[in-house]
Design a protein around this motif. Structure first.
Motif, PDB file in Angstrom:
ATOM      1  N   ARG A 132      18.320  -1.494  21.240  1.00 56.29           N
ATOM      2  CA  ARG A 132      18.321  -0.071  21.589  1.00 56.29           C
ATOM      3  C   ARG A 132      16.884   0.438  21.721  1.00 56.29           C
ATOM      4  NH1 ARG A 132      23.414   2.485  20.790  1.00 56.29           N
ATOM      5  NH2 ARG A 132      24.956   0.826  20.836  1.00 56.29           N
ATOM      6  N   PHE A 133      16.742   1.581  22.390  1.00 57.67           N
ATOM      7  CA  PHE A 133      15.406   2.150  22.646  1.00 57.67           C
ATOM      8  C   PHE A 133      14.976   2.991  21.448  1.00 57.67           C
ATOM      9  CE2 PHE A 133      17.637   1.929  26.775  1.00 57.67           C
ATOM     10  CZ  PHE A 133      16.859   0.964  27.379  1.00 57.67           C
ATOM     11  N   LEU A 134      14.655   2.335  20.375  1.00 61.03           N
ATOM     12  CA  LEU A 134      14.355   3.064  19.152  1.00 61.03           C
ATOM     13  C   LEU A 134      12.914   2.863  18.737  1.00 61.03           C
ATOM     14  CD1 LEU A 134      17.642   2.144  17.309  1.00 61.03           C
ATOM     15  CD2 LEU A 134      17.066   4.330  18.346  1.00 61.03           C
ATOM     16  N   TYR A 135      12.435   3.796  17.948  1.00 58.20           N
ATOM     17  CA  TYR A 135      11.062   3.684  17.456  1.00 58.20           C
ATOM     18  C   TYR A 135      10.926   4.477  16.171  1.00 58.20           C
ATOM     19  CZ  TYR A 135      10.901   7.908  20.390  1.00 58.20           C
ATOM     20  OH  TYR A 135      11.152   9.105  20.987  1.00 58.20           O
ATOM     21  N   PRO A 136       9.864   4.230  15.407  1.00 55.92           N
ATOM     22  CA  PRO A 136       9.739   4.903  14.109  1.00 55.92           C
ATOM     23  C   PRO A 136       9.484   6.395  14.269  1.00 55.92           C
ATOM     24  CG  PRO A 136       7.770   3.643  14.589  1.00 55.92           C
ATOM     25  CD  PRO A 136       8.764   3.289  15.644  1.00 55.92           C
ATOM     26  N   MET A 137       9.871   7.102  13.233  1.00 52.90           N
ATOM     27  CA  MET A 137       9.659   8.551  13.213  1.00 52.90           C
ATOM     28  C   MET A 137       8.178   8.840  12.980  1.00 52.90           C
ATOM     29  SD  MET A 137      11.342  11.118  10.445  1.00 52.90           S
ATOM     30  CE  MET A 137      11.218  12.890  10.623  1.00 52.90           C
ATOM     31  N   GLN A 138       7.724   9.957  13.494  1.00 53.03           N
ATOM     32  CA  GLN A 138       6.351  10.364  13.202  1.00 53.03           C
ATOM     33  C   GLN A 138       6.263  10.783  11.740  1.00 53.03           C
ATOM     34  OE1 GLN A 138       4.737  13.073  16.105  1.00 53.03           O
ATOM     35  NE2 GLN A 138       5.448  11.827  17.807  1.00 53.03           N
ATOM     36  N   GLU A 139       5.199  10.336  11.105  1.00 48.28           N
ATOM     37  CA  GLU A 139       5.052  10.488   9.660  1.00 48.28           C
ATOM     38  C   GLU A 139       5.072  11.961   9.230  1.00 48.28           C
ATOM     39  OE1 GLU A 139       1.433   8.687   8.535  1.00 48.28           O
ATOM     40  OE2 GLU A 139       1.982   8.417   6.446  1.00 48.28           O
ATOM     41  N   ASP A 171       4.744   8.004   0.192  1.00 46.30           N
ATOM     42  CA  ASP A 171       5.572   6.995  -0.477  1.00 46.30           C
ATOM     43  C   ASP A 171       5.793   7.364  -1.941  1.00 46.30           C
ATOM     44  OD1 ASP A 171       5.739   5.378   1.795  1.00 46.30           O
ATOM     45  OD2 ASP A 171       3.806   4.460   1.354  1.00 46.30           O
ATOM     46  N   ILE A 229      17.798  -3.938  17.665  1.00 43.45           N
ATOM     47  CA  ILE A 229      16.597  -4.232  18.470  1.00 43.45           C
ATOM     48  C   ILE A 229      16.860  -4.039  19.966  1.00 43.45           C
ATOM     49  CG2 ILE A 229      17.023  -6.706  18.763  1.00 43.45           C
ATOM     50  CD1 ILE A 229      14.027  -7.110  18.220  1.00 43.45           C
ATOM     51  N   VAL A 285       0.859  -1.182   0.000  1.00 45.95           N
ATOM     52  CA  VAL A 285       0.000   0.000   0.000  1.00 45.95           C
ATOM     53  C   VAL A 285       0.898   1.236   0.000  1.00 45.95           C
ATOM     54  CG1 VAL A 285      -1.715   1.285   1.327  1.00 45.95           C
ATOM     55  CG2 VAL A 285      -1.829  -1.210   1.226  1.00 45.95           C
ATOM     56  N   TYR A 293      11.346   5.022   6.164  1.00 45.09           N
ATOM     57  CA  TYR A 293      10.791   5.636   7.374  1.00 45.09           C
ATOM     58  C   TYR A 293       9.818   4.707   8.074  1.00 45.09           C
ATOM     59  CZ  TYR A 293       6.455   6.493   4.808  1.00 45.09           C
ATOM     60  OH  TYR A 293       5.288   6.325   4.111  1.00 45.09           O
ATOM     61  N   LEU A 294       9.374   3.667   7.379  1.00 45.25           N
ATOM     62  CA  LEU A 294       8.475   2.696   8.020  1.00 45.25           C
ATOM     63  C   LEU A 294       9.294   1.755   8.888  1.00 45.25           C
ATOM     64  CD1 LEU A 294       6.151   1.858   4.998  1.00 45.25           C
ATOM     65  CD2 LEU A 294       5.637   3.323   6.960  1.00 45.25           C
ATOM     66  N   TRP A 295       8.755   1.427  10.034  1.00 47.75           N
ATOM     67  CA  TRP A 295       9.499   0.675  11.020  1.00 47.75           C
ATOM     68  C   TRP A 295       9.797  -0.743  10.551  1.00 47.75           C
ATOM     69  CZ3 TRP A 295      12.485   1.873  14.706  1.00 47.75           C
ATOM     70  CH2 TRP A 295      12.817   0.957  15.701  1.00 47.75           C
ATOM     71  N   ASP A 297      12.346  12.776  15.655  1.00 45.73           N
ATOM     72  CA  ASP A 297      11.090  13.330  16.198  1.00 45.73           C
ATOM     73  C   ASP A 297      11.334  14.621  16.971  1.00 45.73           C
ATOM     74  OD1 ASP A 297       9.443  11.462  15.153  1.00 45.73           O
ATOM     75  OD2 ASP A 297       9.075  10.367  17.012  1.00 45.73           O
TER      76      ASP A 297
END
Lengths: 447, 293
Positions: free
Chosen positions: B73-80, B45, B71, B40, B62-64, B147
């Protein structure tokens, strides 16, 4: 001879042929290969998530070892977008981010592929303040049963259960629900009914076990501790999730074979969450006296001075903080001493044998009041009395009298209790708990 | 002869039976279990494909995906919401200036093929430091804490751009190494405890602690390869005047050492890529200022 060779050869061939006809006996545990099963799970999960136009609500317990539960509300759409809110922070506004359902290592996984602060704040706070995982963005799909979808977060063993929200308007009702549960969480620490003695008690057949709750509002987590009937220390630990009507703890606590997990708020006699299972009762709330022996601070021996801990307000009780804020406001707008502010309060000469006094520092200058005190090492109770010696004019004393009443005015005295250290410094902190009004716990740091 | 015929006949029978006995499998080749469906694609995109994949063959991830980051580390995806603006920023402050001076295909010829965006801080375990970015095998650059960008604050945007120029410097060095004489300017001053530099004896910030040792930043003191790209990234995220001011805060020895290193960096760009680094500095610094609110 040739006949023997010929016969032997034929027997050999026959053996080989018969052996080659052996059919491998396969007894599969699963009917289908793993990849196909995961693909079916992906489709199943996708169908379930899209089947509820009003979304799902549930509680995520990210890590039962360090953090409590967070209420989430999520609404999934076919274009892989998800609206969500939670009660982790005060800002409960909906976010709109992306998700996906993919084949994970050994299960279908729901992944929040772009950041929603409702989840990323959890990770960030866990990392920043506790150096551990408070959550993640990937969730293994465990299954669906009776409308409850269960996910598992592998990294920190978190459990996330969701069920249809039942909302008629997701956008407004989800935020309203998150606001309510967030407010309930704050109420637990700031209720006017909160004393300095939060407790957990469990009772069955007349046998009672009490604990000091040791609840930490920052990770929504409790480390109850107490002593059993043999005076041996006992401990529990669980995360707390505040719902609209009560609390859910994870993992459940057990007493004499009974497990307690869901509690309902009862304010008929104080502020208590009550769980009743098979005739047994567990309570989480506030009492007027220590539920377990206190960790006494040696008021007359350990340090020379004690300073009002204005830098760690969370070590005071909520009612004290409310009082101090109101008091500060009142004196600031006092017409006879406009702009008066308390900048510090220090008890001096605690262990020197000299004349003890309370030193109140203000924007108008410092005043002192000589005091005598009586400290009982056994009970940990200290009682104060003003000697009458002071440099403060009477109109000044009138202005700050409410503070003096709170700090030293309790006729029954104050429990003293250790409360840790002043930030990361070696200086100890302790609390004075007003016995006449146990809602008032006032913290001090020492030197 | 007769027996041989019989043996041959028996052999044929054996083979026939053997082959026949193997024909009892019920397995059939079923449908592929690989999901090859079209992903999708959002408007974002499509925009990224048009502006990064098509012209430069750079994938903006940018998608997680757990495999893109550590894994542990304390990481997370960026806000879109921040993806497009940050992508535009790196195009204007990195791709466009390099292409303007190095040729239209400079970046598409020498470039990381993947940019990974991560929202959270990459805290380093057992260390008071965070990792701002990573370059891996010359093919991938990962940005962290995106972020927390604040486009009203030049330093907030400068930091990740510094990371970009730093990591891209490594990629250029992997293609054409810099000369050994660079590492001989301050060989004894490199230290694994580089993060202790930058503070005076009382813990107050003091750039002279590393400038006097001949380093433009504390991290430059970690090793010569980092030293080289730190000079590059500082030049490309500060104006010439600002860079000179920073250098002049050090003592005369430190200043001379930094200037000697800077000359090698400038020559490296001129000799190997035909790029005047001071011209590039003007373009990147102006683009940085233009990217702010």
């Amino acid at each position: 001879m040739k006949k023997i060779i010929y016969t032997t050869f034929n027997l050999f061939i026959l053996t080989l042929v018969l052996n080659s006809c052996e059919v491998d006996a396969v007894d599969p545990v699963f009917d289908e290969p793993p990849a196909l099963r995961i693909r079916k799970d992906i489709q199943e999960l996708k169908t379930i998530l899209l089947s509820e136009p009003q979304g799902f609500s549930g509680i995520y317990f990210p890590n039962n070892s360090v953090v409590g539960g967070i209420n989430f509300h999520m609404q999934f759409t076919e274009d892989l977008r998800v609206k969500m809110t939670s009660d982790f922070k005060e800002d409960t506004a909906l976010t709109d981010s992306r998700y996906d359902i993919i084949a994970g290592t050994n299960a279908a996984e729901l992944i929040f592929t772009t950041g929603s602060r409702h989840i990323t704040d959890l990770v960030q706070d866990g990392a920043q303040f506790f150096n551990t995982f408070f959550g993640a963005n990937s969730f293994q799909y465990v299954g669906e049963e009776n409308g409850v979808i269960t996910f598992k977060e592998i990294r920190s063993d978190g459990i996330f259960k969701m069920s249809p929200s039942g909302f008629t308007d997701f956008d407004t009702e989800s935020v309203a629900s998150a606001n309510t549960t967030y407010a309930n969480r704050q109420e637990f620490i700031s209720t006017p009914l909160a004393t300095a003695f939060p407790f957990l008690s469990m009772e069955k057949d007349g046998e009672i076990q009490g604990y000091d709750l040791n609840y930490n509002q920052f990770n929504i987590y409790a480390l109850p501790s107490g002593f059993d009937s043999n005076d041996s220390p006992v401990e529990e630990k669980f995360g707390v999730a505040f719902t609209e009507t009560g609390i859910i703890i994870s993992p459940a606590v057990e007493f004499n074979g009974i497990q307690f997990e869901e509690f309902t708020l009862d304010t008929s006699s104080g502020f208590e969450y009550i769980s009743q299972v098979e005739g047994a009762t567990a309570k989480i709330g506030y009492s007027n006296s220590p539920p377990t022996p206190l960790d006494i601070y040696g008021y007359d021996s350990e340090n020379e001075a004690a300073v009002l801990n204005m830098d760690e307000p969370y070590k005071h009780s909520g009612p004290y903080n409310t009082f101090f804020e109101s008091f500060s406001n009142d004196i600031f707008f006092n017409s006879s001493l406009p702009g008066l502010q308390i900048t510090n309060v220090i008890f001096w000469e605690l262990n020197t044998g000299g004349i003890s006094f309370i030193d109140i520092r203000t924007t108008y200058g410092n005043v002192f009041y000589d005091i005598s005190f009586d400290f009982d090492e056994t009970t940990g109770i200290v009682k104060f009395e003003l000697t009458g010696v002071t440099n403060a004019p009477s109109f000044f004393t009138d202005a700050i009298q409410p503070l003096l009443d709170i700090l030293i005015g309790s006729e029954a005295g104050y429990y003293t209790v250790n409360s840790g250290n002043y930030f990361n410094f070696p200086n100890k902190t302790f609390g004075l708990i007003n016995i006449d009004d146990p809602r008032m716990k006032i913290d001090f740091w020492t030197f | 002869m007769k027996h041989i015929k019989k043996i041959r006949l028996a052999g044929f029978l054996f083979v026939a039976l053997l082959l026949n006995s193997c024909n009892n499998s019920s397995d059939t080749i079923g449908e592929s279990q690989i999901d090859a469906s079209t992903p999708v694609l959002s408007d974002l995109d499509l925009w990224l494909r048009a502006n990064f994949v098509a012209p430069y063959n750079i994938d903006i991830s940018y998608l997680w995906g757990a495999s893109n980051t550590d894994i542990a580390r304390f990481l997370y995806p960026m806000q879109e919401e921040g993806v497009k603006r940050w992508s535009e920023t790196i195009k204007k402050t990195w791709i466009d200036p390099y292409n303007e001076l190095g040729g239209d295909d400079f970046i598409s010829k020498i470039t990381p093929r993947q940019m990974v965006y991560s929202g959270g801080f990459n805290f380093n375990p057992n260390s008071p430091t965070i990792t701002l970015g990573l370059a891996e095998a010359g093919t991938r650059i990962t940005f962290f804490n995106l972020d927390f960008l604040d486009y009203s604050n030049v330093n907030s945007i400068r930091e990740p751009l510094k990371t970009l120029h730093h990591e891209y410097g490594h990629i250029l060095n992997q293609k054409i190494p810099f000369t050994d004489d660079f590492g001989l300017i301050t060989p004894g001053n490199y230290t694994a405890q580089w993060f202790n530099l930058g503070f005076d004896d009382f813990g107050n910030p003091d750039p002279r602690t590393y400038l006097n040792l001949g380093f433009i930043t504390p991290y430059a003191a970690s090793q010569d390869s980092e030293d080289f790209v730190e000079i590059l990234s500082m030049m490309l995220t500060y104006s010439k005047g600002e860079f000179d001011t920073i250098v002049s805060s050090g003592n005369s020895t430190g200043q001379a050492q930094i200037r000697e290193k800077q000359k090698i960096v400038v020559d490296y760009f001129q000799d190997n890529f035909g790029i005047d680094l001071f011209e590039l500095q003007k373009l990147t610094n102006q683009a940085l200022l233009d990217s702010l609110d």
